[in-house]
Structure formats: C-alpha cells, structure tokens
Design a protein around this motif. Structure first.
Motif, PDB file in Angstrom:
ATOM      1  N   ARG A   1       0.864  -1.182   0.000  1.00  0.00           N
ATOM      2  CA  ARG A   1       0.000   0.000   0.000  1.00  0.00           C
ATOM      3  C   ARG A   1       0.902   1.235   0.000  1.00  0.00           C
TER       4      ARG A   1
ATOM      5  N   GLY B   1       2.270   4.962   0.081  1.00  0.00           N
ATOM      6  CA  GLY B   1       1.853   6.154   0.806  1.00  0.00           C
ATOM      7  C   GLY B   1       3.048   6.845   1.432  1.00  0.00           C
ATOM      8  N   ARG B   2       2.814   7.561   2.540  1.00  0.00           N
ATOM      9  CA  ARG B   2       3.871   8.214   3.311  1.00  0.00           C
ATOM     10  C   ARG B   2       3.631   7.865   4.771  1.00  0.00           C
ATOM     11  N   TYR B   3       4.617   7.175   5.378  1.00  0.00           N
ATOM     12  CA  TYR B   3       4.424   6.634   6.714  1.00  0.00           C
ATOM     13  C   TYR B   3       5.541   7.075   7.651  1.00  0.00           C
TER      14      TYR B   3
ATOM     15  N   THR C   1       7.640   4.817   2.039  1.00  0.00           N
ATOM     16  CA  THR C   1       6.581   4.702   1.034  1.00  0.00           C
ATOM     17  C   THR C   1       5.741   3.445   1.170  1.00  0.00           C
ATOM     18  N   TYR C   2       6.270   2.363   1.775  1.00  0.00           N
ATOM     19  CA  TYR C   2       5.407   1.206   2.048  1.00  0.00           C
ATOM     20  C   TYR C   2       5.823   0.464   3.320  1.00  0.00           C
TER      21      TYR C   2
END
Length: 539
Positions: free
Chosen positions: A84, A86-88, A94-95
């Motif tokens: 998935r 995104g930004r975490y 990124t994942y």
C-alpha cells in the motif's frame, strides 16, 4: 519474539557471513512469477487461481495426466504491487510504517496467510517480493554492504515468515540492497527460504561469496527474440568462471514462452513456435532457473507451448549437474541484427521525454569476439498510451551459435543446442571433435525435441534447413564398442561403395565414349567406301 531474535542476530555480526548454505537451489529452481502476466494489476484471487492452474492435471505428458508442478514448476511467486503505497512515519517511508513493518494493500491481498496456506495445501511453495520497484522505498542506506539502517530489513523478514512464504525475490529498486544482511536475517528465522538476487547483474558472486540461491545476470527480458539472445549471453562469463553452480545459479530472467503484450504492451510481440523452442532450450542448456510467467489457465496459450515446457528430456538437461553449467563453444563469424523495444527504467509513469534518434542501426559493427556486448540504443521515445518512456535497442548476434552442457562427469554424454539466429533457414553442422571434452568421434545422436534416437554418426551431424530462429537440441553420447565398430565399418563400406560406383560410372562412361568413337569411325569408313564405289560406277 521473532523480531527480537532477528535484532539479536543483527547485533552479533553482519560482516562475517559465509556463503549461503540453506539446502535450497541444489538444482535450478522451477516455478512461476506474476510480473509478465499481471504487472501491477495483481491480486490474491489471481495468484490463487494460478496456483490451481499449476496443479491442474487436465493435460497429458507421455499419456498420463500431469500438472506443471508434477514436472517441477512448484514455486508460485508474487512479483510487486502487494504493498500500500503512501507516506508513513516521520521518515515518510513509502510502504513501511515508522517501525519498519511492510504495509500490505488489503483490498488486493486481504489475507497473505490464507494465500500461502492455499499453496501448501496444493503441495506448492509460495514466493514473496521485497525491495519493491513500485513506490520504491528509501528505508535503507542503498549500500550493497555494511547497511546502517536495518529496521525495514528486520520488519520484512519477520513478515516473510509470519505470512508463511517459502521463497523471496529481492529486487534492486529500493534502498535495501545489502544481500549479506538479508541472508543473515532470513537464516536466523530457522526456516530455509529460497533467495533470488534481482540486482540486474550489478551484485554478483565470487568463488567464496554467494548469499543467495540464484542471481540475475541482466536487466529484464522481453518477449522478443533479440532480447532473449542478449540476456542469454549475459550468463556466459559466469559459466566460464564456474560461478553458476548448485546453490548459486546464473539467471537471465523469467521465461517468455507464451507471453505476448505483457508489461511491454504492444511492444512485446511474443515468440513464434520456433523462437519458443530456442528460448526454452537455451535456458535449459545454461542451467538457468525455469520461471514460467504465462497465463497457465488460458487453454489456447498453454496448449501451444505445452510440448515444449513439459519436455522431460529438456528439463532433465536443465537439472543435471556434471561440473559445468553450459555455455557456447562455437559461434558464426557472420552476424545478424535483432531489434526490440522496452521500458526505460522500471516502467513507472514518468514525465514525457522528447523522442531522440541515437544511432542508425546500419552503423553497428560486429565481430565474433563481441557477441556478448551490450545492446545499442538507437532511439528513445514516449509511449503516451502507457505513460512511460521507451527505448529501442539493437543487438548484434552471431548468425548461429552452438552451446553445450556435460551431462556426466567423464564427458561421454553431452547436450548440444544448435541455434539458428539468422532470419532465414540454414543448414547447421556439428563436428563432434569441436564439442569440449567429448571423447567420441563416432557418436550416438538423440533429438531432444522429437525425443527419439537418430542413430550413430561418424565425425559429425548435419541438420538441414533449420528454420529461422529455430534450434536443434541434441544429446551426444559415446556408443558401446560394438556399435562404434559397426558404424565405422558401415561408413567405410558406404564410402568404398560410393567410390566404386563413381569409378564404375567413370569407366562405363569411358567405355561408352570409346564405343561411340569406334562406331563413328566405322560409319565414316563405310560412308567413304560407299562414296568411292559410287564414283567408280558413275565413271
């Protein structure tokens, strides 16, 4: 607890790691991976359906219902886009989350454990994919050795075993490139896991170091004959250095048999029946892992390639080991050019790049010593329909090449693949004395594609009118003494008989010519005498 054990292993030492010895990859691995068929459009249902197709016995081999797994293709692997994006966390991974744990896309893969359980119930193994290319992460230093940022490695390996995977492909796109660290952490789980190094030929073994079970020697292969020829040549140096061997196999990428309009879309033309044979035979004779990537549930595709990918003799050659992994021993002095188109980079959508011509293909030169050189880029352009930049490449190969692989240690049984790389048919002649370490000059010849013995031959064997891009796959072996003697005697008798026939024909022709001359002389004499008689009568 697993997380803690992995951290403790990491703290002990990562720098003093021996070559991988996990009991995996003793023979070239066989299986299936998802990228060529599904690319980024993959999900759990699709993978589970492939697993069912791999184990289906709806087709026959030697008259017996047989599945692809029955023949050895038992590892079904996922290839990117399970994550998935995104930004975490504070680092903006990124994942991976802030703790280094991988973030799975639940709408595509709601239950990895259920998916791997499906594989195990079908007597398959299940493969995962890490250091992903789609939304490549920066959770790592990007160094090939002495990694200083380890938490995402630890999180990934914990998930690898928690989800129940049995193999893993480690790609080269993200920052997690330390294969020593990967090996150490994976081995620490206590579960033997097959490891693929997919660094595109950038991270390679030496005589004492190979912390993986097989390694890519090249960039991605495409469903085009020129791309296949080039990727094949990238295995040559490793065979010659004895660095493709049990537990550490050179790998020129997945099989493109049955693939058309894959990740390359319209630029992946697919292979003809002849090219399919040559591609599969080439991967077999260089001991490459055999990774299918076509739609095994498409009956038309699978029926078309079934006789090739289920050829037990070709597979046995691939799986054999007698000290050398297989390599060319003869290449033509003449050349042929092959062109194909592939993505520039890893195929993610990019900003449009202006079209540009780099070189006219007619300017590319060739010599046999340059067979394994890098393809030449002739132009780059933007494919608006897919939103990716593309590159057109030309590879100049020998117009034919012969490869060999010993099947027994004493050299008395050898596989030979004669490849016609030319764009038209040609005869291919094998001289037995040219095959490395082959002791016989009178040899038994078996046709692998036809799966039948052709008999014993003296000095060599010629295949006539081999179709463009097709191949002749043979097993050459030393006959027993009686057969060899009888074959030589028969050949000698045939040669003497032919010579006698030629002499008889010459003699007969000479006698006929002499008789004709005598007859002509007689006719002339009679004619002259008749003329003289007529003259006297008239007088």
């Amino acid at each position: 607890p697993l997380h803690l054990r992995l951290v403790l292993v990491l703290l002990v030492s990562v720098s003093q790691i021996a070559a991988l010895d996990n009991g995996k990859g003793v023979t070239p691995p066989m299986g299936w991976r998802s990228w060529n068929l599904y690319g980024g459009g993959v999900n759990q249902t699709l993978i589970e359906n492939i697993m069912k197709g791999i184990t289906s016995r709806k087709r026959l081999v030697d008259g017996k219902p047989t599945s692809l797994c029955d023949l050895g293709y038992c590892d079904v692997g996922l290839d990117d886009n399970w994550q998935r994006c995104g930004r975490y966390g504070e680092e903006g991974y990124t994942y991976h989350d802030g703790g280094g744990n991988p973030v799975v896309e639940p709408t595509k893969f709601p239950d990895f454990i259920a998916m791997t359980n499906t594989a195990h119930k079908l007597n398959l193994t299940a493969g995962w994919y890490l250091n992903n290319c789609i939304c490549a992460d920066h959770c790592g230093s990007g160094e090939d050795h002495q990694e200083s940022i380890s938490k995402c490695y630890v999180g990934d390996v914990a998930a690898l075993t928690q989800f129940g995977f049995d193999s893993v492909k480690l790609d080269g796109c993200g920052k997690q490139r330390d294969l020593d660290l990967w090996e150490s952490l994976i081995n620490a789980t206590g579960k033997p896991i097959l490891i693929e190094n997919c660094h595109w030929g950038q991270t390679v073994p030496n005589a004492t170091w190979c912390p993986w079970n097989f390694y890519r020697t090249s960039g991605d292969v495409r469903a085009s004959f020129g791309s296949i020829l080039y990727n094949l040549q990238t295995t040559v140096q490793w065979a010659k250095k004895s660095l493709s061997r049990p537990g550490c196999w050179a790998y020129p990428d997945m099989l493109e048999v049955g693939c058309k309009h894959g990740p390359g879309g319209k630029h992946d033309p697919g292979l003809s029946a002849e090219e399919t044979r040559s591609h599969f035979g080439a991967w077999c004779i260089v001991s490459s892992p055999l990774t299918l990537s076509h739609d095994v549930n498409d009956d038309a595709i699978t029926d078309a390639i079934w006789p090739v990918i289920t050829n037990k003799e070709a597979i046995a050659i691939n799986q054999a080991w007698a000290g050398h992994s297989g390599s060319p021993f003869k290449v033509a002095a003449s050349a042929v050019k092959h062109t194909w188109i592939e993505e520039l980079g890893n195929g993610e959508a990019t900003s449009e790049m202006p079209s540009r011509s780099h070189l006219d293909a007619s300017e590319i030169s060739y010599s046999p010593a340059e067979v394994a050189t890098t393809p030449v880029t002739v132009r780059t352009f933007f494919d608006a329909s897919r939103g990716v930049n593309m590159v057109e490449k030309v590879y100049v190969s020998a117009s034919f090449q012969y490869l060999y692989k010993p099947l027994v240690a004493n050299g008395t049984k050898v596989a030979v693949l004669m490849m016609n790389n030319q764009h038209w048919a040609q005869d291919l002649t094998l001289t037995f004395s040219e095959v490395p370490n082959l002791p016989c000059t009178t040899c038994n010849v078996r046709d692998v594609w036809a799966r039948k013995d052709l008999g014993a031959y003296v000095v060599g064997y010629t295949a006539t009118a081999v179709k463009p891009h097709d191949s002749v796959f043979l097993v050459i072996s030393s006959p027993d003494k009686a057969t060899a003697t009888a074959t030589v005697a028969a050949a000698t008798v045939a040669a003497v008989t032919e010579e006698a026939a030629i002499r008889a024909a010459v003699t007969e022709e000479a006698e006929v010519e002499a008789a004709a001359t005598r007859a002509a002389s007689t006719v002339a004499a009679v004619t002259e005498e008749a003329a003289m008689g007529a003259a006297v009568t008239e007088e």
